[in-house]
Design a protein around this motif. Structure first.
Motif, short mmCIF file in Angstrom:
data_model
loop_
_atom_site.label_atom_id
_atom_site.label_comp_id
_atom_site.label_asym_id
_atom_site.label_seq_id
_atom_site.Cartn_x
_atom_site.Cartn_y
_atom_site.Cartn_z
N GLY A 228 -1.28 61.64 -60.10
CA GLY A 228 -0.54 60.58 -59.43
C GLY A 228 -1.26 59.99 -58.24
O GLY A 228 -0.79 58.99 -57.67
N LYS A 229 -2.39 60.57 -57.83
CA LYS A 229 -3.06 60.11 -56.62
C LYS A 229 -3.81 58.79 -56.81
O LYS A 229 -4.30 58.22 -55.83
CB LYS A 229 -4.04 61.18 -56.13
CG LYS A 229 -3.35 62.36 -55.44
CD LYS A 229 -2.62 61.88 -54.19
CE LYS A 229 -1.92 62.99 -53.46
NZ LYS A 229 -1.23 62.50 -52.22
N ALA A 230 -3.91 58.31 -58.05
CA ALA A 230 -4.49 56.99 -58.30
C ALA A 230 -3.60 56.19 -59.25
O ALA A 230 -4.07 55.31 -59.96
CB ALA A 230 -5.89 57.11 -58.87
N THR A 231 -2.29 56.50 -59.25
CA THR A 231 -1.32 55.83 -60.11
C THR A 231 -0.40 54.99 -59.24
O THR A 231 0.29 55.52 -58.36
CB THR A 231 -0.50 56.87 -60.90
OG1 THR A 231 -1.40 57.71 -61.66
CG2 THR A 231 0.46 56.19 -61.86
N ASN A 232 -0.39 53.70 -59.50
CA ASN A 232 0.35 52.77 -58.62
C ASN A 232 1.83 53.10 -58.51
O ASN A 232 2.43 52.99 -57.43
CB ASN A 232 0.18 51.33 -59.13
CG ASN A 232 -1.21 50.79 -58.87
OD1 ASN A 232 -1.92 51.28 -57.99
ND2 ASN A 232 -1.61 49.80 -59.63
N SER A 233 2.44 53.49 -59.62
CA SER A 233 3.89 53.70 -59.62
C SER A 233 4.31 54.94 -58.84
O SER A 233 5.51 55.16 -58.63
CB SER A 233 4.41 53.81 -61.06
OG SER A 233 3.76 54.86 -61.74
N THR A 234 3.36 55.77 -58.37
CA THR A 234 3.72 56.96 -57.59
C THR A 234 3.64 56.73 -56.09
O THR A 234 3.76 57.68 -55.32
CB THR A 234 2.81 58.14 -57.97
OG1 THR A 234 1.47 57.86 -57.54
CG2 THR A 234 2.82 58.40 -59.47
N ARG A 235 3.41 55.48 -55.67
CA ARG A 235 3.28 55.18 -54.24
C ARG A 235 4.50 55.57 -53.44
O ARG A 235 4.42 55.79 -52.24
CB ARG A 235 3.01 53.68 -54.04
CG ARG A 235 1.65 53.22 -54.51
CD ARG A 235 1.37 51.81 -54.00
NE ARG A 235 2.39 50.87 -54.39
CZ ARG A 235 2.33 50.10 -55.48
NH1 ARG A 235 1.29 50.17 -56.28
NH2 ARG A 235 3.30 49.26 -55.77
N VAL A 236 5.65 55.64 -54.09
CA VAL A 236 6.88 55.98 -53.39
C VAL A 236 6.82 57.39 -52.80
O VAL A 236 7.52 57.69 -51.82
CB VAL A 236 8.09 55.84 -54.35
CG1 VAL A 236 8.01 56.84 -55.49
CG2 VAL A 236 9.40 55.97 -53.60
N PHE A 237 5.97 58.27 -53.35
CA PHE A 237 5.87 59.65 -52.87
C PHE A 237 4.61 59.93 -52.06
O PHE A 237 4.41 61.07 -51.64
CB PHE A 237 5.93 60.62 -54.05
CG PHE A 237 7.26 60.63 -54.76
CD1 PHE A 237 8.41 60.96 -54.08
CD2 PHE A 237 7.35 60.31 -56.10
CE1 PHE A 237 9.64 60.98 -54.72
CE2 PHE A 237 8.57 60.33 -56.76
CZ PHE A 237 9.72 60.65 -56.07
N GLY A 238 3.76 58.94 -51.86
CA GLY A 238 2.55 59.17 -51.08
C GLY A 238 1.50 58.11 -51.33
O GLY A 238 1.62 57.29 -52.25
N ALA A 239 0.46 58.13 -50.51
CA ALA A 239 -0.61 57.14 -50.62
C ALA A 239 -1.38 57.34 -51.93
O ALA A 239 -1.54 58.45 -52.42
CB ALA A 239 -1.57 57.26 -49.44
N THR A 240 -1.83 56.21 -52.51
CA THR A 240 -2.61 56.24 -53.75
C THR A 240 -3.91 55.48 -53.56
O THR A 240 -3.99 54.52 -52.78
CB THR A 240 -1.83 55.62 -54.92
OG1 THR A 240 -1.50 54.26 -54.60
CG2 THR A 240 -0.56 56.40 -55.20
N ALA A 241 -4.94 55.91 -54.29
CA ALA A 241 -6.23 55.22 -54.28
C ALA A 241 -6.18 54.07 -55.28
O ALA A 241 -5.56 54.18 -56.35
CB ALA A 241 -7.35 56.19 -54.63
N LEU A 242 -6.83 52.98 -54.96
CA LEU A 242 -6.86 51.80 -55.83
C LEU A 242 -7.99 51.94 -56.84
O LEU A 242 -9.16 52.02 -56.48
CB LEU A 242 -7.05 50.53 -55.01
CG LEU A 242 -7.18 49.23 -55.83
CD1 LEU A 242 -5.91 48.97 -56.65
CD2 LEU A 242 -7.51 48.06 -54.93
N THR A 243 -7.65 52.02 -58.11
CA THR A 243 -8.63 52.01 -59.19
C THR A 243 -8.25 50.91 -60.18
O THR A 243 -7.07 50.63 -60.36
CB THR A 243 -8.69 53.35 -59.94
OG1 THR A 243 -7.38 53.65 -60.44
CG2 THR A 243 -9.14 54.47 -59.02
N GLU A 244 -9.24 50.32 -60.82
CA GLU A 244 -8.98 49.25 -61.78
C GLU A 244 -9.53 49.58 -63.16
O GLU A 244 -9.62 48.69 -64.01
CB GLU A 244 -9.58 47.94 -61.27
CG GLU A 244 -8.94 47.45 -59.97
CD GLU A 244 -9.49 46.10 -59.54
OE1 GLU A 244 -9.26 45.12 -60.26
OE2 GLU A 244 -10.15 46.05 -58.50
N THR A 245 -9.92 50.82 -63.37
CA THR A 245 -10.39 51.26 -64.67
C THR A 245 -9.75 52.60 -65.00
O THR A 245 -9.52 53.43 -64.12
CB THR A 245 -11.93 51.40 -64.70
OG1 THR A 245 -12.35 52.15 -63.56
CG2 THR A 245 -12.59 50.04 -64.67
#
Length: 556
Positions: A428-445
């Motif tokens: 979840g640390k690079a999954t946009n929909s999990t932002r509600v529970f913490g910061a996420t890294a932006l990936t496009e691949t």
């Protein structure tokens, strides 16, 4: 002697339905009566719960009342009628963005409504299979790869997300918010659980689809219903664009600065959610009926395959013509939606399907209609040349700024540098929909995203699963004997193959393409059963025809 009717030329005779005994007729009547009583009881219980529990709770707290008052009855109803619930799941999904942003004012609870249909239905089907002693793993060749991915994902969740949740100190308790120090941000364990759901939550659709499509009639209607959905959604997309052109919707044309180049929920128009339309800057990002332009783009890409399947594989001429109309509407929406990936992949997927399925040989049957639709598209695009010019310039600028191969390699290099252990940085640390529970890294691949979250074991396990799926699906397709069923299988297989290894962005994390991917895997695995049914009918028809010919020769 009673003369039998002559069979239509070129048509195989169908075997006569067996005559039912009085006991069998009585059993059918009892089953029909029990089914009616079940419908009345379940619907009555759902309505009663909504009125007695849901409405009073809504007066106290709207969200809680809505979640319990409507959510519980929906889940109960879906459990009692699993196959109907799966239909509602597939019907609701293309309009979920419209429901959330146009009808209920952005209430995020309705984003979970499709899962309220899917999860109870899946549980009910599993229990049904256990009672009837049917296999839950519908293709045993997938078990090793699926087990490996499950193991890697579980280890990452427990070890990485778990350690961040219970071992690391809070960032708020450290000076400068913990800059340069590993610390707990948000709720890593909940973020991991949601990340696991996004990654693997729709894999059970393979099982559901296998028992959902049980004969050729259901297979045809599955594709036909999706064609109707594509026609309706694409039609609404055209109306949305027309309203923006006419000024009935403002879009983002009156924004200033960076807001001119950003899609916004406040700019929504007719259907869907976040929208961008700044004609002075040649900026268009349409969401169609979905929540965002990205979701709409992947709906169009998916339906380039679904409409193709109906256009070239359906047994009815009228539905095949409808499939061609659907292909034209999908292509036109890909042009006007403003998403480069849709404009690039829709024709690529269509060409790949034509070549890999062998339908190029049948193209001449549809050539006159295809040319007519092409002329219509050319006329419409000629009326709006600025759209084509903007798309060409957008492609060129994107390719010059970040060539695709360099961009993907750069994402891999970034993910490798960010590794802190062989299990990755956490689900979840690079999954946009999990932002509600913490910061996420932006990936496009997609694959660098897997590497970032689960490390090399998790990424390789997922690639092993999709590779195994593609190979097993190919073998299933090659084993089919009925030409019409094999045509469906080849179209599904090409779609599965493309999505399995598509490197850019993250299609298997996104509705609706993730849903369609796992759904059609299950449908393809069910095709051998349908093929066997068709072969039995063909043999019965041939035997009946042979017996009829022998009877005629014996007549004086």
């Amino acid at each position: 002697m009673v003369k039998t009717k002559k069979k239509g030329k070129g048509k195989a005779s169908q075997p006569h339905a067996p005559t039912l005994t009085p006991k069998e007729i009585a059993a059918q009547k009892r089953a029909a009566k029990a089914a009616r009583q079940k419908i009345i009881q379940v619907n009555g219980a759902c309505i009663g719960f909504l009125l007695l529990i849901g409405l009073p709770l809504m007066l106290i707290n709207e969200k809680i009342g809505l979640a319990l008052g409507a959510g519980v009855p929906v889940m109960y109803w879906s459990y009692m009628f699993p196959r109907s619930a799966l239909w509602l799941f597939l019907l609701y999904m293309p309009f979920s963005g419209t429901v959330i942003y146009q009808l209920v004012g952005g209430n995020a609870l309705f984003n979970l409504a499709k899962d309220a249909f899917f999860i109870p239905a899946c549980v009910a089907l599993i229990q049904e299979c256990k009672r009837e002693k049917k296999p839950i793993f519908v293709n045993k060749e997938l078990i090793p790869a699926l087990g490996l991915l499950t193991l890697c994902a579980t280890l990452t969740l427990l070890v990485v997300n778990g350690s961040m949740q219970f071992v690391l100190p809070l960032c708020a308790n450290l000076p400068n918010d913990g800059q340069g120090v590993l610390c707990k941000d948000g709720q890593p364990l909940l973020q991991g659980v949601l990340g696991l759901k996004v990654l693997m939550g729709y894999i059970p659709l393979v099982f559901c689809a296998f028992y959902f499509v049980r004969n050729k009639k259901q297979l045809l209607w599955l594709c036909r219903i999706h064609l109707l959905l594509a026609l309706l959604c694409c039609g609404l997309g055209l109306v949305q664009y027309r309203m923006l052109l006419s000024g009935a919707c403002e879009g983002t044309r009156n924004e200033v600065g960076d807001a001119l180049f950003k899609a916004s929920v406040e700019a929504k128009c007719l259907v869907g959610g976040s929208l961008g339309y700044s004609p002075s800057q040649n900026f268009v990002r349409l969401p169609g009926t979905f929540a965002s332009p990205w979701h709409w783009a992947w709906f169009l890409i998916s339906n380039s395959a679904i409409t193709f399947t109906t256009a070239f594989c359906d047994t009815s001429l009228w539905w095949r013509l409808g499939g061609l109309v659907g292909m034209a509407l999908v292509f036109f929406n890909a042009v006007i939606c403003g998403q480069r990936i849709a404009l690039a992949l829709v024709p690529v997927v269509t060409i790949a399907l034509l070549i890999l399925t062998g339908q190029v040989a049948n193209l001449k049957r549809f050539l006159p209609i295809g040319v007519g639709l092409g002329v219509v598209l050319m006329v419409v695009m000629a009326q709006h040349p600025e759209i084509i010019q903007e798309r060409i310039e957008s492609f060129q600028s994107r390719a010059e700024a970040a060539p695709p191969e360099e961009f993907i390699l750069g994402q891999f290099e970034w993910a490798m540098k960010e590794q802190r252990g062989f299990l990755g940085r956490g689900l979840g640390k690079a999954t946009n929909s999990t932002r509600v529970f913490g910061a996420t890294a932006l990936t496009e691949t997609f694959h660098p995203k897997l590497l970032y979250e689960m490390g090399y074991p998790g990424m390789l396990a997922f690639i092993a699963l999709t590779s195994n799926i593609s190979w097993v699906a190919f073998k299933v397709m090659r084993s089919l004997k009925t030409p019409s069923v094999r045509n469906f299988a080849s179209s599904f297989w090409v779609f599965i193959l493309i999505i399995s290894f598509f490197p850019y962005w993250y299609p298997l994390d996104t509705d609706p393409v993730a849903v369609y991917y796992w759904l059609f895997i299950g449908v393809l695995f069910a095709l051998p059963n349908i093929d066997a049914q068709e072969q039995e009918q063909l043999k019965a028809a041939e035997a009946e025809e042979l017996a009829s010919k022998k009877g005629k020769r014996r007549r004086p």
